[in-house]
Every structure is written in C-alpha cells, then in structure tokens.
Design a protein around this motif. Structure first.
Motif, PDB file in Angstrom:
ATOM      1  N   ARG A   1       0.951  -1.249  -0.040  1.00 58.46           N
ATOM      2  CA  ARG A   1       0.153  -0.063   0.110  1.00 58.46           C
ATOM      3  C   ARG A   1       0.764   1.413   0.009  1.00 58.46           C
ATOM      4  O   ARG A   1       0.660   2.169  -0.609  1.00 58.46           O
ATOM      5  N   ASP A   2       2.035   1.363   0.639  1.00 59.37           N
ATOM      6  CA  ASP A   2       2.745   2.560   0.930  1.00 59.37           C
ATOM      7  C   ASP A   2       3.571   2.646  -0.471  1.00 59.37           C
ATOM      8  O   ASP A   2       3.523   3.955  -1.015  1.00 59.37           O
ATOM      9  N   ALA A   3       4.001   1.745  -1.096  1.00 58.03           N
ATOM     10  CA  ALA A   3       4.638   1.710  -2.416  1.00 58.03           C
ATOM     11  C   ALA A   3       3.709   2.097  -3.522  1.00 58.03           C
ATOM     12  O   ALA A   3       4.167   2.853  -4.327  1.00 58.03           O
ATOM     13  N   THR A   4       2.642   1.667  -3.556  1.00 50.99           N
ATOM     14  CA  THR A   4       1.620   1.999  -4.527  1.00 50.99           C
ATOM     15  C   THR A   4       1.139   3.404  -4.588  1.00 50.99           C
ATOM     16  O   THR A   4       1.017   4.140  -5.392  1.00 50.99           O
ATOM     17  N   GLN A   5       0.979   3.775  -2.996  1.00 50.15           N
ATOM     18  CA  GLN A   5       0.510   5.292  -2.901  1.00 50.15           C
ATOM     19  C   GLN A   5       1.453   6.350  -3.247  1.00 50.15           C
ATOM     20  O   GLN A   5       1.332   7.488  -3.704  1.00 50.15           O
ATOM     21  N   ALA A   6       2.992   5.821  -2.984  1.00 49.65           N
ATOM     22  CA  ALA A   6       4.154   6.628  -3.338  1.00 49.65           C
ATOM     23  C   ALA A   6       4.260   6.927  -4.991  1.00 49.65           C
ATOM     24  O   ALA A   6       5.195   7.561  -5.540  1.00 49.65           O
ATOM     25  N   GLY A   7       3.627   5.865  -5.958  1.00 52.06           N
ATOM     26  CA  GLY A   7       3.866   5.908  -7.156  1.00 52.06           C
ATOM     27  C   GLY A   7       4.965   5.306  -7.691  1.00 52.06           C
ATOM     28  O   GLY A   7       5.458   5.504  -8.782  1.00 52.06           O
ATOM     29  N   MET A   8       5.491   4.023  -6.731  1.00 48.17           N
ATOM     30  CA  MET A   8       6.677   3.481  -7.130  1.00 48.17           C
ATOM     31  C   MET A   8       6.461   2.152  -7.630  1.00 48.17           C
ATOM     32  O   MET A   8       7.336   1.506  -8.078  1.00 48.17           O
ATOM     33  N   ILE A   9       5.264   1.253  -7.373  1.00 43.22           N
ATOM     34  CA  ILE A   9       4.837   0.036  -7.847  1.00 43.22           C
ATOM     35  C   ILE A   9       3.855   0.015  -8.566  1.00 43.22           C
ATOM     36  O   ILE A   9       2.644   1.006  -8.693  1.00 43.22           O
ATOM     37  N   ARG A  10       3.956  -0.922  -9.574  1.00 43.98           N
ATOM     38  CA  ARG A  10       2.707  -0.876 -10.830  1.00 43.98           C
ATOM     39  C   ARG A  10       1.336  -1.095  -9.963  1.00 43.98           C
ATOM     40  O   ARG A  10       1.108  -1.949  -8.800  1.00 43.98           O
ATOM     41  N   ALA A  11       0.483  -0.203 -10.322  1.00 47.51           N
ATOM     42  CA  ALA A  11      -0.945  -0.250  -9.528  1.00 47.51           C
ATOM     43  C   ALA A  11      -1.706  -1.484  -9.820  1.00 47.51           C
ATOM     44  O   ALA A  11      -2.733  -1.677  -8.669  1.00 47.51           O
ATOM     45  N   ASP A  12      -1.372  -2.334 -10.362  1.00 49.46           N
ATOM     46  CA  ASP A  12      -2.036  -3.607 -10.846  1.00 49.46           C
ATOM     47  C   ASP A  12      -1.515  -4.878  -9.818  1.00 49.46           C
ATOM     48  O   ASP A  12      -2.080  -6.085 -10.031  1.00 49.46           O
ATOM     49  N   VAL A  13      -0.533  -4.566  -8.985  1.00 48.09           N
ATOM     50  CA  VAL A  13       0.144  -5.488  -8.362  1.00 48.09           C
ATOM     51  C   VAL A  13      -0.732  -5.813  -7.065  1.00 48.09           C
ATOM     52  O   VAL A  13      -1.151  -5.143  -6.366  1.00 48.09           O
ATOM     53  N   ARG A  14      -0.771  -7.026  -6.927  1.00 45.57           N
ATOM     54  CA  ARG A  14      -1.727  -7.595  -5.549  1.00 45.57           C
ATOM     55  C   ARG A  14      -0.856  -8.437  -4.517  1.00 45.57           C
ATOM     56  O   ARG A  14       0.260  -8.710  -5.039  1.00 45.57           O
ATOM     57  N   VAL A  15      -1.203  -8.286  -3.372  1.00 44.71           N
ATOM     58  CA  VAL A  15      -0.434  -9.056  -2.331  1.00 44.71           C
ATOM     59  C   VAL A  15      -0.223 -10.757  -2.470  1.00 44.71           C
ATOM     60  O   VAL A  15       0.901 -11.053  -2.569  1.00 44.71           O
ATOM     61  N   ASP A  16      -1.224 -11.252  -3.489  1.00 50.09           N
ATOM     62  CA  ASP A  16      -1.039 -12.554  -3.570  1.00 50.09           C
ATOM     63  C   ASP A  16      -0.014 -12.863  -4.731  1.00 50.09           C
ATOM     64  O   ASP A  16       0.735 -13.804  -4.853  1.00 50.09           O
ATOM     65  N   ASP A  17       0.128 -11.803  -5.620  1.00 54.29           N
ATOM     66  CA  ASP A  17       1.100 -11.525  -6.741  1.00 54.29           C
ATOM     67  C   ASP A  17       2.338 -11.508  -5.789  1.00 54.29           C
ATOM     68  O   ASP A  17       3.563 -12.412  -6.233  1.00 54.29           O
ATOM     69  N   LEU A  18       2.709 -11.042  -4.773  1.00 49.48           N
ATOM     70  CA  LEU A  18       4.075 -10.837  -4.167  1.00 49.48           C
ATOM     71  C   LEU A  18       4.399 -12.142  -3.265  1.00 49.48           C
ATOM     72  O   LEU A  18       5.363 -12.417  -3.407  1.00 49.48           O
ATOM     73  N   SER A  19       3.387 -12.937  -2.884  1.00 54.86           N
ATOM     74  CA  SER A  19       3.627 -14.053  -2.162  1.00 54.86           C
ATOM     75  C   SER A  19       4.061 -15.060  -3.233  1.00 54.86           C
ATOM     76  O   SER A  19       4.894 -15.697  -3.060  1.00 54.86           O
ATOM     77  N   ALA A  20       3.746 -15.115  -4.241  1.00 50.92           N
ATOM     78  CA  ALA A  20       4.016 -16.136  -5.362  1.00 50.92           C
ATOM     79  C   ALA A  20       5.260 -15.685  -5.723  1.00 50.92           C
ATOM     80  O   ALA A  20       5.871 -16.711  -6.135  1.00 50.92           O
ATOM     81  N   LEU A  21       5.450 -14.369  -6.150  1.00 45.86           N
ATOM     82  CA  LEU A  21       7.006 -14.109  -6.553  1.00 45.86           C
ATOM     83  C   LEU A  21       8.078 -14.529  -5.507  1.00 45.86           C
ATOM     84  O   LEU A  21       9.075 -14.924  -5.703  1.00 45.86           O
ATOM     85  N   ALA A  22       7.576 -14.371  -4.230  1.00 44.70           N
ATOM     86  CA  ALA A  22       8.827 -14.777  -3.153  1.00 44.70           C
ATOM     87  C   ALA A  22       8.890 -16.393  -3.164  1.00 44.70           C
ATOM     88  O   ALA A  22       9.938 -16.474  -3.251  1.00 44.70           O
ATOM     89  N   VAL A  23       7.830 -16.902  -3.300  1.00 41.78           N
ATOM     90  CA  VAL A  23       8.033 -18.500  -3.475  1.00 41.78           C
ATOM     91  C   VAL A  23       8.870 -18.768  -4.716  1.00 41.78           C
ATOM     92  O   VAL A  23       9.884 -19.414  -4.668  1.00 41.78           O
ATOM     93  N   GLY A  24       8.628 -18.145  -5.997  1.00 45.21           N
ATOM     94  CA  GLY A  24       9.091 -18.351  -7.034  1.00 45.21           C
ATOM     95  C   GLY A  24      10.703 -18.095  -6.945  1.00 45.21           C
ATOM     96  O   GLY A  24      11.550 -18.641  -7.750  1.00 45.21           O
ATOM     97  N   GLY A  25      10.880 -16.975  -6.559  1.00 41.88           N
ATOM     98  CA  GLY A  25      12.312 -16.425  -6.439  1.00 41.88           C
ATOM     99  C   GLY A  25      13.213 -17.010  -5.508  1.00 41.88           C
ATOM    100  O   GLY A  25      14.269 -17.376  -5.713  1.00 41.88           O
ATOM    101  N   ALA A  26      12.618 -17.600  -4.279  1.00 44.82           N
ATOM    102  CA  ALA A  26      13.426 -18.650  -3.481  1.00 44.82           C
ATOM    103  C   ALA A  26      13.673 -19.858  -4.225  1.00 44.82           C
ATOM    104  O   ALA A  26      14.807 -20.397  -4.291  1.00 44.82           O
TER     105      ALA A  26
END
Length: 251
Positions: free
Chosen positions: A141-166
């Motif tokens: 939420r902080d990053a989206t409000q600051a205009g630094m992250i794509r507006a279409d990114v969701r929390v479950d996207d980040l969780s999946a990215l973390a699992v895949g990145g590991a």
C-alpha cells in the motif's frame, strides 16, 4: 529446624523457554539441510538435549514443523516492520521481498512440505501466515500510494513471486547469477527499475519518502517532470490517461 529449599519456578520457566528456543533453532537448520524427513531424535542430538525435552515441547514432528514455519514467518514480519520504518516505500517493498527470498531459499524442503500437504495450514501457522500477509499488504500500500509500484500488483502476486524467487535462487548453479535473476524479477514490479549489485537501499540511511523527481507515469512508466506547485501528475499525457481510464472501465 532448617527450612527445605524452595523451588524457583521463574528459573524453571526460563530454562524451559531456552530449551524450546534451542530445539526450534536447531530444527530450522536440520530441516533446511535434510528436509522434513529428519527425525526428532536427530534434532535432539544436534541440539544437545534429551529426546524427552523435544517431545515435551513438540509432541510430534508435524507440530515442530509447524512451529518452525511460523517462527520463520514471524521473523519476516519483524523484517517488514523494520524496512517500513527506515526506507522509502519502493525500496522498503523491494528490499523486504529480497530479504524474504534470500532467507527462504535455504528452506525449500520445508516450503515444499507446506505446499504439498493439503492438511496445512493449521491454527498456529494460519495465524502466522495472516500476520505475514498483513505486513506485506502494508508495504505494498505504501509503495503504490508513492507511485513506485505498478498499480495492478496484488498481495498474492507478491507471495507467489517470493516463493518462485526462492526456488530460482536455490536452483541456479551460480549463486551470483541466481541473485541477479531475482533482482530482475523484483524490478518488474517497479515503475522505475533499480537493479544493482548491492541492497536496494540501506534501511538506516534511506529517506522515508521519494522525491517528486522520482515519479513516473502510472501507465507507461515514463519519467514525469517535477512540478514546483500543485498536485504531481500521474500520467505523461492524454494518451496514457485515456488508456488507464479505458482499462478501469473494462476491468
């Protein structure tokens, strides 16, 4: 008459807490090295305690595995709060995700056990997962409000990215190349790529907010000129503004 010695329950409780922490930290290492098939006897031996001590705190291996996973997630929640308090919003999210990936890469066996067993999560782990998602949501939420992250990114996207990145970090034969590929993944979240060999920013020295000069178009990512007064622009021009408007109508 000589009084009988009085037991010290506080000291006993402190010893019990230390033993539990010792078993838990040892189990983290053993599961990471040998996978969830490692026995409680091996963990007790590595911890330097009796098997009864392990069973007293963790009556079964499933309970111990759940505690290990919950402890790992709570450590990550503390890291999220640290990043949020010390770094700029975009850097806080990217730096936190990088830390999650690096810390989780060596625990792939345990993560596989979690995702492969439909009986998870249980109550203790479910509560830890909820705390982790809430911490991640605050950073997003902080990053989206600051205009630094794509507006279409969701929390479950980040969780999946973390699992895949590991998994990517662990699978690559060259650790340096694996780390670089993880950074490329994280750069895909941002409107302004920041791939670099070091940390995204030092949390102890980064400013809390981005400067106006770092803002980018919310649609195409092009740099936006800074305005000395008035509201900062969200789009680089009418084309991107209309494209974003049409997507909202059709989304």
């Amino acid at each position: 008459m000589t009084a009988a010695p009085v037991a010290a329950p506080a000291a006993g409780r402190a010893d019990a807490r230390r033993n539990r922490e010792l078993v838990l930290s040892t189990a983290m290492r053993v599961f990471a090295e040998e996978g969830p098939g490692a026995s409680l006897g091996v963990i007790a031996q590595r911890a330097g305690v009796g098997a009864g001590t392990v069973y007293r705190h963790f009556p079964s291996k499933d309970i111990l595995l759940e505690a290990v996973l919950a402890e790992h997630l709570d450590t990550m929640v503390a890291a999220a709060d640290r990043w949020r308090g010390r770094a700029a919003p975009g850097d806080a999210l990217s730096g936190f995700l990088l830390e999650v990936i690096e810390q989780s890469a060596g625990r792939q066996h345990v993560c596989d056990a979690l995702t492969g067993d439909r009986g998870w999560p249980r109550a203790v782990l479910a509560a830890a997962v909820r705390r982790f998602h809430e911490a991640l949501e605050r950073l997003l939420r902080d990053a989206t409000q600051a205009g630094m992250i794509r507006a279409d990114v969701r929390v479950d996207d980040l969780s999946a990215l973390a699992v895949g990145g590991a998994a990517l970090r662990s699978a690559h034969r060259d650790p340096a190349r694996g780390a670089q590929l993880v950074r490329l993944l994280l750069d895909g979240l941002r409107l302004r790529p920041v791939t670099e060999p070091g940390p995204f920013r030092d949390p102890s020295s980064s400013p809390r907010h981005e400067t106006p000069a770092t803002r980018h178009c919310a649609e195409c990512g092009a740099p936006l000129p800074a305005r000395p007064t008035g509201r900062p622009p969200r789009y680089c021009g009418p084309t991107c503004r209309q494209r974003a408007h049409r997507r909202r109508l059709t989304g």
